[in-house]
Design a protein around this motif. Structure first.
Motif, mmCIF file in Angstrom:
data_model
loop_
_atom_site.group_PDB
_atom_site.id
_atom_site.type_symbol
_atom_site.label_atom_id
_atom_site.label_comp_id
_atom_site.label_asym_id
_atom_site.label_seq_id
_atom_site.Cartn_x
_atom_site.Cartn_y
_atom_site.Cartn_z
ATOM 1 N N ARG A 64 0.869 -1.168 0.000
ATOM 2 C CA ARG A 64 0.000 0.000 0.000
ATOM 3 C C ARG A 64 0.907 1.218 0.000
ATOM 4 N NH1 ARG A 64 -5.455 1.131 -1.004
ATOM 5 N NH2 ARG A 64 -5.904 3.170 -0.132
ATOM 6 N N TRP A 65 0.964 1.921 -1.130
ATOM 7 C CA TRP A 65 1.963 2.961 -1.284
ATOM 8 C C TRP A 65 1.721 4.144 -0.354
ATOM 9 C CZ3 TRP A 65 6.153 1.445 -3.360
ATOM 10 C CH2 TRP A 65 6.133 0.429 -4.305
ATOM 11 N N ALA A 66 0.490 4.377 0.030
ATOM 12 C CA ALA A 66 0.220 5.467 0.966
ATOM 13 C C ALA A 66 0.903 5.241 2.305
ATOM 14 C CB ALA A 66 -1.292 5.624 1.166
ATOM 15 N N ILE A 67 1.137 3.972 2.649
ATOM 16 C CA ILE A 67 1.826 3.642 3.900
ATOM 17 C C ILE A 67 3.309 3.450 3.657
ATOM 18 C CG2 ILE A 67 1.963 1.991 5.802
ATOM 19 C CD1 ILE A 67 -0.917 1.304 5.324
ATOM 20 N N SER A 68 3.628 2.658 2.627
ATOM 21 C CA SER A 68 5.011 2.227 2.451
ATOM 22 C C SER A 68 5.940 3.358 2.032
ATOM 23 C CB SER A 68 5.073 1.101 1.415
ATOM 24 O OG SER A 68 4.603 1.556 0.162
ATOM 25 N N THR A 69 5.467 4.330 1.257
ATOM 26 C CA THR A 69 6.352 5.389 0.770
ATOM 27 C C THR A 69 6.953 6.222 1.900
ATOM 28 O OG1 THR A 69 5.139 5.482 -1.314
ATOM 29 C CG2 THR A 69 6.543 7.360 -0.769
ATOM 30 N N PRO A 70 6.139 6.817 2.795
ATOM 31 C CA PRO A 70 6.768 7.579 3.891
ATOM 32 C C PRO A 70 7.576 6.702 4.835
ATOM 33 C CG PRO A 70 4.398 7.402 4.233
ATOM 34 C CD PRO A 70 4.669 6.909 2.851
ATOM 35 N N VAL A 71 7.154 5.440 5.007
ATOM 36 C CA VAL A 71 7.904 4.526 5.878
ATOM 37 C C VAL A 71 9.293 4.273 5.313
ATOM 38 C CG1 VAL A 71 8.041 2.120 6.599
ATOM 39 C CG2 VAL A 71 5.965 3.400 7.009
ATOM 40 N N LEU A 72 9.359 4.021 4.013
ATOM 41 C CA LEU A 72 10.655 3.753 3.399
ATOM 42 C C LEU A 72 11.553 4.988 3.421
ATOM 43 C CD1 LEU A 72 9.591 1.543 0.344
ATOM 44 C CD2 LEU A 72 10.626 0.811 2.501
ATOM 45 N N PHE A 73 10.962 6.153 3.242
ATOM 46 C CA PHE A 73 11.759 7.383 3.343
ATOM 47 C C PHE A 73 12.266 7.585 4.771
ATOM 48 C CE2 PHE A 73 10.073 8.799 -0.786
ATOM 49 C CZ PHE A 73 11.227 9.369 -1.318
ATOM 50 N N ALA A 103 8.915 -2.838 10.648
ATOM 51 C CA ALA A 103 8.518 -4.166 10.161
ATOM 52 C C ALA A 103 7.266 -4.644 10.889
ATOM 53 C CB ALA A 103 9.671 -5.157 10.360
ATOM 54 N N LEU A 104 7.225 -4.425 12.190
ATOM 55 C CA LEU A 104 6.045 -4.794 12.973
ATOM 56 C C LEU A 104 4.821 -4.038 12.480
ATOM 57 C CD1 LEU A 104 5.465 -6.594 15.449
ATOM 58 C CD2 LEU A 104 5.739 -4.578 16.870
ATOM 59 N N PHE A 105 4.997 -2.768 12.199
ATOM 60 C CA PHE A 105 3.909 -1.933 11.699
ATOM 61 C C PHE A 105 3.393 -2.437 10.344
ATOM 62 C CE2 PHE A 105 3.290 1.600 8.658
ATOM 63 C CZ PHE A 105 2.063 2.062 9.096
ATOM 64 N N LEU A 106 4.312 -2.720 9.414
ATOM 65 C CA LEU A 106 3.900 -3.155 8.076
ATOM 66 C C LEU A 106 3.250 -4.535 8.108
ATOM 67 C CD1 LEU A 106 6.951 -1.944 5.948
ATOM 68 C CD2 LEU A 106 4.661 -0.949 6.038
ATOM 69 N N ILE A 107 3.801 -5.441 8.928
ATOM 70 C CA ILE A 107 3.222 -6.784 9.012
ATOM 71 C C ILE A 107 1.812 -6.715 9.590
ATOM 72 C CG2 ILE A 107 3.445 -9.040 10.113
ATOM 73 C CD1 ILE A 107 6.476 -8.667 9.992
ATOM 74 N N ALA A 108 1.640 -5.899 10.655
ATOM 75 C CA ALA A 108 0.309 -5.765 11.245
ATOM 76 C C ALA A 108 -0.667 -5.137 10.254
ATOM 77 C CB ALA A 108 0.388 -4.918 12.519
ATOM 78 N N ALA A 109 -0.203 -4.119 9.501
ATOM 79 C CA ALA A 109 -1.071 -3.467 8.518
ATOM 80 C C ALA A 109 -1.462 -4.421 7.400
ATOM 81 C CB ALA A 109 -0.376 -2.236 7.942
ATOM 82 N N HIS A 110 -0.554 -5.326 7.048
ATOM 83 C CA HIS A 110 -0.817 -6.259 5.946
ATOM 84 C C HIS A 110 -1.662 -7.435 6.395
ATOM 85 C CE1 HIS A 110 -0.156 -8.373 2.210
ATOM 86 N NE2 HIS A 110 0.325 -9.411 2.856
ATOM 87 N N ARG A 111 -1.337 -8.000 7.556
ATOM 88 C CA ARG A 111 -1.986 -9.238 7.979
ATOM 89 C C ARG A 111 -3.288 -9.021 8.732
ATOM 90 N NH1 ARG A 111 -0.659 -13.402 4.894
ATOM 91 N NH2 ARG A 111 1.546 -13.319 4.412
ATOM 92 N N ALA A 112 -3.490 -7.828 9.292
ATOM 93 C CA ALA A 112 -4.737 -7.583 10.023
ATOM 94 C C ALA A 112 -5.845 -7.087 9.122
ATOM 95 C CB ALA A 112 -4.493 -6.553 11.138
ATOM 96 N N SER A 113 -5.587 -6.963 7.809
ATOM 97 C CA SER A 113 -6.591 -6.462 6.873
ATOM 98 C C SER A 113 -7.752 -7.449 6.759
ATOM 99 C CB SER A 113 -5.970 -6.250 5.493
ATOM 100 O OG SER A 113 -4.948 -5.285 5.555
ATOM 101 N N GLY A 114 -8.948 -6.895 6.760
ATOM 102 C CA GLY A 114 -10.133 -7.723 6.564
ATOM 103 C C GLY A 114 -10.682 -8.326 7.825
ATOM 104 N N ASP A 115 -9.997 -8.217 8.946
ATOM 105 C CA ASP A 115 -10.485 -8.753 10.215
ATOM 106 C C ASP A 115 -11.038 -7.615 11.060
ATOM 107 O OD1 ASP A 115 -9.692 -11.412 9.687
ATOM 108 O OD2 ASP A 115 -7.631 -10.874 10.180
ATOM 109 N N ALA A 116 -12.216 -7.812 11.600
ATOM 110 C CA ALA A 116 -12.880 -6.744 12.341
ATOM 111 C C ALA A 116 -12.118 -6.348 13.590
ATOM 112 C CB ALA A 116 -14.298 -7.174 12.715
ATOM 113 N N ASP A 117 -11.444 -7.314 14.199
ATOM 114 C CA ASP A 117 -10.739 -7.021 15.456
ATOM 115 C C ASP A 117 -9.224 -7.042 15.272
ATOM 116 O OD1 ASP A 117 -10.485 -9.687 14.992
ATOM 117 O OD2 ASP A 117 -10.883 -10.339 17.038
ATOM 118 N N GLY A 118 -8.755 -6.804 14.047
ATOM 119 C CA GLY A 118 -7.316 -6.782 13.828
ATOM 120 C C GLY A 118 -6.679 -8.143 13.920
#
Length: 577
Positions: A64-73, A103-118
């Motif tokens: 998700r470039w809206a997240i990954s771009t500032p993170v990578l910078f 890494a923790l932030f990106l993994i949580a953002a990627h893997r918690a998608s679609g679940d109501a309670d994260g």
């Protein structure tokens, strides 16, 4: 693999606050939170490795470039600060820490998608903080402090305000479902968190939670089209805040607050290195050269200052202005994704909304405190921010790495890099911290030979550990090994010239050895940054007199304050500090 990653993330959320409980890490001493940090880092590496393996199997990476771009910078500027830092080893260790957080932030953002309670991570967040709160209440009932588990009331307050809105959201959901048992249970949890928060008496945490709730209400009014009401509420809030800040008690308290001096010194550091910064984790090394001269006249002034008590200034001083801007863009990007999804769907997930309030509250507190510099708070905050940013669909995402050879090659290199970095920046510091804890315990029992042995073993794993070098030099002096103490302090000064009272202690040791010129030079160096130290001036006066330099007594002993009274002291009578 998805379940394994969610299990690891939940384990991190569960173990991090609980790791503060005494007895979990024998001989850890006062710095248990550091060992907990290294354990969390190792768990993050396992989660990263599992994610890489799942990518290799599927042949795709969801970005998700809206997240990954500032993170990578942000990470880019962290790496740049490492090479620009004078102490690259310390900066590299803290850069690795930031990589784990991201890494923790990106993994949580990627893997918690679609679940109501994260993905169930939020339940582990609540469970872990409930245990910490109950342990704090037990400590309070025994006559101790409610924050004894964490060690500081502000840090416990940060963890509580992160999940208190989440408990309220669960209570609201139970009421909507008309579940009597669930409502009673969640009301108890919310009341427990509220009571513990009040017992901490953390004005920063309580105030940040109130401001975060107000900010959430403003967003709600704007998204519902009630902009006039939002502007009126905002205007009233600013008027009341200005009246409160300008009141005589507030002005008096702010005038003597040590934070103003910390911020002034941090701004001076930023003005000196605005582009690349000074390097992550090196604030305590460079700050003494920029702090105001009357800093030590304050009651709460510390010899060693690790953080400016403002996260934006801390990142700006470490990674430069661009790095701080990228860090802010990460937070703004997460909030923007949350608001866009809210407006698009016309409704809000209560749990993610509550966690959004908690994330903003912790960040707000970090503007006047050092809570995000504490590993337990930082790990849970980045994890929660990832859950807030999750829940997006595949639109606007990119898939790549379909070639099997490229996938295997990149995956193998990534895993090797992870293992090497984990050994260097997580395992070795953890072992060193265990030896440091053992040495501190032996030091408290005045078993100096055993303390020296523990400190020296710890330095094999972390040769530039400033606190360990400082304590080792003190232990050498207690054993009568003056020259070894001098050598250790000199090694520490080469790494961190202004750490603690290195120059003053060196002057004491040089005086014991009869090296008056070296003692004089060390005291002059100390008084350059601490001109109001009366004992050091008396000490220097005595050295001049014993050297027979009566002219220097009248020439060099001019103090900005009145010359202190009392009898001159010598190094043989001055204890190390």
């Amino acid at each position: 693999m998805h379940r394994l990653i969610i299990c690891i993330l939940s384990l991190i959320a569960f173990l991090v606050p609980l790791a503060y409980t005494p007895g979990w890490f024998p001989y850890a001493g006062e710095d248990q939170y550091l060992i907990k940090l290294y354990i969390a880092e190792i768990l993050v590496l396992f989660a990263c490795a599992a994610l890489i393996i799942s990518f290799i199997k599927k042949g795709e990476i969801l970005v998700r470039w809206a997240i990954s771009t500032p993170v990578l910078f942000f990470l880019l500027f962290c790496f740049v600060s490492v090479f620009a830092s004078a102490d690259r080893m310390t900066a590299a260790e803290h850069c690795f820490r930031q990589c784990c957080y991201v890494a923790l932030f990106l993994i949580a953002a990627h893997r918690a998608s679609g679940d109501a309670d994260g993905g169930g991570i939020t339940r582990w967040l609540l469970c872990s903080v409930i245990l910490v709160a109950l342990f704090g209440m037990w400590q309070f009932a025994r006559g101790g402090e409610v924050y004894a588990t964490i060690g500081n009331r502000n840090f416990l307050g940060s963890i509580v305000i992160l999940v208190l809105p989440l408990a309220v959201a669960h209570c609201w959901n139970a009421l909507r479902r008309r579940s009597v048992g669930g409502t009673v249970g969640w009301v108890f949890v919310a009341a427990l968190f509220s009571f513990v928060l009040l017992l901490t008496k953390s004005r920063g945490a309580i105030g940040s939670l109130i401001l975060s709730a107000f900010f959430f209400g403003e967003i709600y009014l704007f998204l519902k089209g009630k902009r006039l009401a939002a502007l009126i509420c905002l205007l009233v809030f600013f008027i009341l805040s200005a009246c409160a800040v300008m009141s005589p008690p507030a002005v008096t308290e702010l005038a003597g607050d040590v934070r103003l001096y910390l911020w002034q010194g941090a701004l001076s550091m930023i003005a000196e290195h605005p582009v690349a910064g000074w390097g992550l984790g090196t604030f305590f090394i460079h700050f003494p050269a920029y702090r105001p001269a009357d800093y030590f006249l304050l009651q709460k002034a510390a010899d060693v200052t690790y953080h400016p008590h403002n996260e934006i200034l801390s990142v700006c001083a470490a990674c430069g202005i661009a790095g701080a801007a990228a860090f802010l863009l990460v937070i703004i990007g997460c909030g923007s994704l949350f608001c866009i999804r809210w407006k698009k769907e016309g409704k809000i997930n209560p749990l993610r909304g509550a966690l959004f309030v908690g994330v903003i509250a912790v960040f707000g507190q970090s503007l006047v405190d050092m809570n995000l510099a504490i590993p337990s708070v930082a790990v849970l905050w980045w994890l929660s921010m990832g859950i807030v940013a999750s829940g997006f669909d595949a639109a606007g995402c990119r898939y790549c790495m379909h070639n099997k050879v490229i996938r295997l090659g990149c995956g193998g290199v990534a895993v090797c890099v992870l293992l090497s970095a984990g050994w260097l920046f997580a395992y070795c510091p953890a072992v060193a911290q265990v030896y440091f804890g053992r040495g501190s315990r032996e030091r408290m029992n005045h078993r100096w030979e055993e303390a020296i042995l523990c400190y020296r073993k710890g330095l094999l794993y972390s040769p530039r550990a400033c606190e360990m070098l400082y304590k080792l030099a003190f232990a050498y002096d207690q054993q009568g090994m003056t020259q070894s103490a001098i050598d250790t302090y000199s090694a520490l000064k080469a790494t961190a010239p202004y750490f603690g009272r290195v120059d003053f202690n060196l002057a004491v040791l040089y005086d014991k050895n009869g090296n008056l010129p070296a003692a004089r030079d060390s005291l002059k160096s100390w008084l350059t940054l601490n001109p109001h130290d009366a004992n050091a001036r008396l000490f220097l006066t005595d050295i001049y007199r014993r050297s027979g330099d009566t002219v220097a007594v009248s020439r060099d002993m001019q103090s900005p304050l009145e010359h202190p009274g009392g009898m001159p002291v010598s190094g043989k009578d001055v204890p190390l500090e």
